[in-house]
Every structure is written in structure tokens, then in C-alpha cells.
Design a protein around this motif. Structure first.
Motif, PDB file in Angstrom:
ATOM      1  N   UNK A 150      10.028  49.772  27.494  1.00  0.00           N
ATOM      2  CA  UNK A 150       8.715  49.513  26.914  1.00  0.00           C
ATOM      3  C   UNK A 150       8.353  50.686  26.008  1.00  0.00           C
ATOM      4  N   UNK A 151       7.846  50.360  24.810  1.00  0.00           N
ATOM      5  CA  UNK A 151       7.383  51.376  23.863  1.00  0.00           C
ATOM      6  C   UNK A 151       5.863  51.251  23.734  1.00  0.00           C
ATOM      7  N   UNK A 152       5.177  52.351  23.992  1.00  0.00           N
ATOM      8  CA  UNK A 152       3.718  52.409  23.963  1.00  0.00           C
ATOM      9  C   UNK A 152       3.276  53.351  22.853  1.00  0.00           C
ATOM     10  N   UNK A 153       2.218  53.007  22.147  1.00  0.00           N
ATOM     11  CA  UNK A 153       1.584  53.903  21.181  1.00  0.00           C
ATOM     12  C   UNK A 153       0.099  53.940  21.530  1.00  0.00           C
ATOM     13  N   UNK A 154      -0.368  55.132  21.929  1.00  0.00           N
ATOM     14  CA  UNK A 154      -1.744  55.263  22.407  1.00  0.00           C
ATOM     15  C   UNK A 154      -2.240  56.677  22.143  1.00  0.00           C
ATOM     16  N   UNK A 155      -3.434  56.785  21.595  1.00  0.00           N
ATOM     17  CA  UNK A 155      -4.059  58.099  21.393  1.00  0.00           C
ATOM     18  C   UNK A 155      -3.153  59.056  20.617  1.00  0.00           C
TER      19      UNK A 155
ATOM     20  N   UNK B 154       6.130  61.712  22.942  1.00  0.00           N
ATOM     21  CA  UNK B 154       6.035  62.565  21.760  1.00  0.00           C
ATOM     22  C   UNK B 154       4.798  62.206  20.954  1.00  0.00           C
ATOM     23  N   UNK B 155       4.282  63.208  20.274  1.00  0.00           N
ATOM     24  CA  UNK B 155       3.145  62.993  19.368  1.00  0.00           C
ATOM     25  C   UNK B 155       3.623  62.209  18.163  1.00  0.00           C
ATOM     26  N   UNK B 156       2.791  61.313  17.691  1.00  0.00           N
ATOM     27  CA  UNK B 156       3.104  60.563  16.462  1.00  0.00           C
ATOM     28  C   UNK B 156       2.843  61.459  15.264  1.00  0.00           C
ATOM     29  N   UNK B 157       3.668  61.301  14.275  1.00  0.00           N
ATOM     30  CA  UNK B 157       3.525  62.105  13.055  1.00  0.00           C
ATOM     31  C   UNK B 157       2.373  61.603  12.206  1.00  0.00           C
TER      32      UNK B 157
END
Length: 124
Positions: A93-98, A121-124
Motif C-alpha cells: 500500500x502506498x500512502x500520501x498524507x501530510x 519519506x517526505x514528498x519533494x
């Protein structure tokens, strides 16, 4: 967010990891026990992916059926199907949050379906 017991708000990575845990709990417990056969496994895997991808912050879900284990269980059983358990599939599962990306996965480890955070990891 409300303060925690020690007075600190959860960090963005902690919130994103929590979201991953929620998605995995739903993925596993919503579908555990579902009747599955080698013929129906691909459509069940697709349904699992699509259902969990509906949830907030979920970017993608991949469910891979362990076809060998499933076929063996069906061959040993009294029917042409068995019930879905963690030993019959692996998932990611890939999550993108905050502003954080989390990859969480599930695979068999010593006979147990182990869910784990694989990367944060932090998103760029």
C-alpha cells in the motif's frame, strides 16, 4: 490535531504511518474469510485493490495472490475453493498524507502474514 498525553502533536510521518495501518487493517479484515478459488483469485485481488484505494490518502494498492499456496490448499480440501487468509496473498500500500509518502507491505514471515512499514519519506 489534539495534543497527546505528553503534550506533543503527532508528527506528519506518524500520521501517515497511522493511515497506512488503517488501510492494512481494512484490507486484511474486510476480506479475510472470503471464499476464493484459483479461478476467482484475480478478480478478488482486483476488488481488494479497488476497495482500499477508495480510502483517503491511499495512492495505490497492489495485491499479489500466492497462486501456488492457493492451488495447494484447494487441492487438499474437500471443495473447489478455500477461505482467504494472509497465507494466500501479499500486498503493498502506498500512502500520501501530510507531505509524507509511506509504503507498507504484507508478506509471509515464518508462517505468519506480517504487515510492516517499508519506507517513510517526505514528498519533494
Amino acid at each position: 490535531m489534539s495534543d497527546t498525553a505528553d503534550g506533543a502533536d503527532p508528527t506528519d510521518p506518524q500520521v501517515a504511518c497511522f493511515e497506512a495501518g488503517i488501510k492494512f487493517g481494512s484490507l486484511y479484515h474486510q476480506f479475510a474469510g472470503t471464499p476464493v478459488s484459483p479461478a476467482s483469485a484475480p478478480s478478488l485481488a482486483a476488488a481488494m485493490e479497488e476497495a482500499i484505494e477508495n480510502q483517503p490518502h491511499c495512492e495505490s494498492v497492489t495485491v499479489d495472490v500466492r497462486e501456488d499456496a492457493l492451488a495447494e490448499a484447494v487441492a487438499e480440501g474437500p471443495a473447489e475453493y478455500t477461505e482467504l487468509t494472509g497465507r494466500f496473498f501479499e500486498a503493498e500500500i502506498h500512502i500520501a498524507c501530510e507531505g509524507v509518502e509511506v509504503v507498507a507491505g504484507m508478506a509471509m514471515a515464518d508462517g505468519y502474514p506480517l504487515m510492516e512499514v517499508r519506507s517513510v519519506r517526505k514528498r519533494a
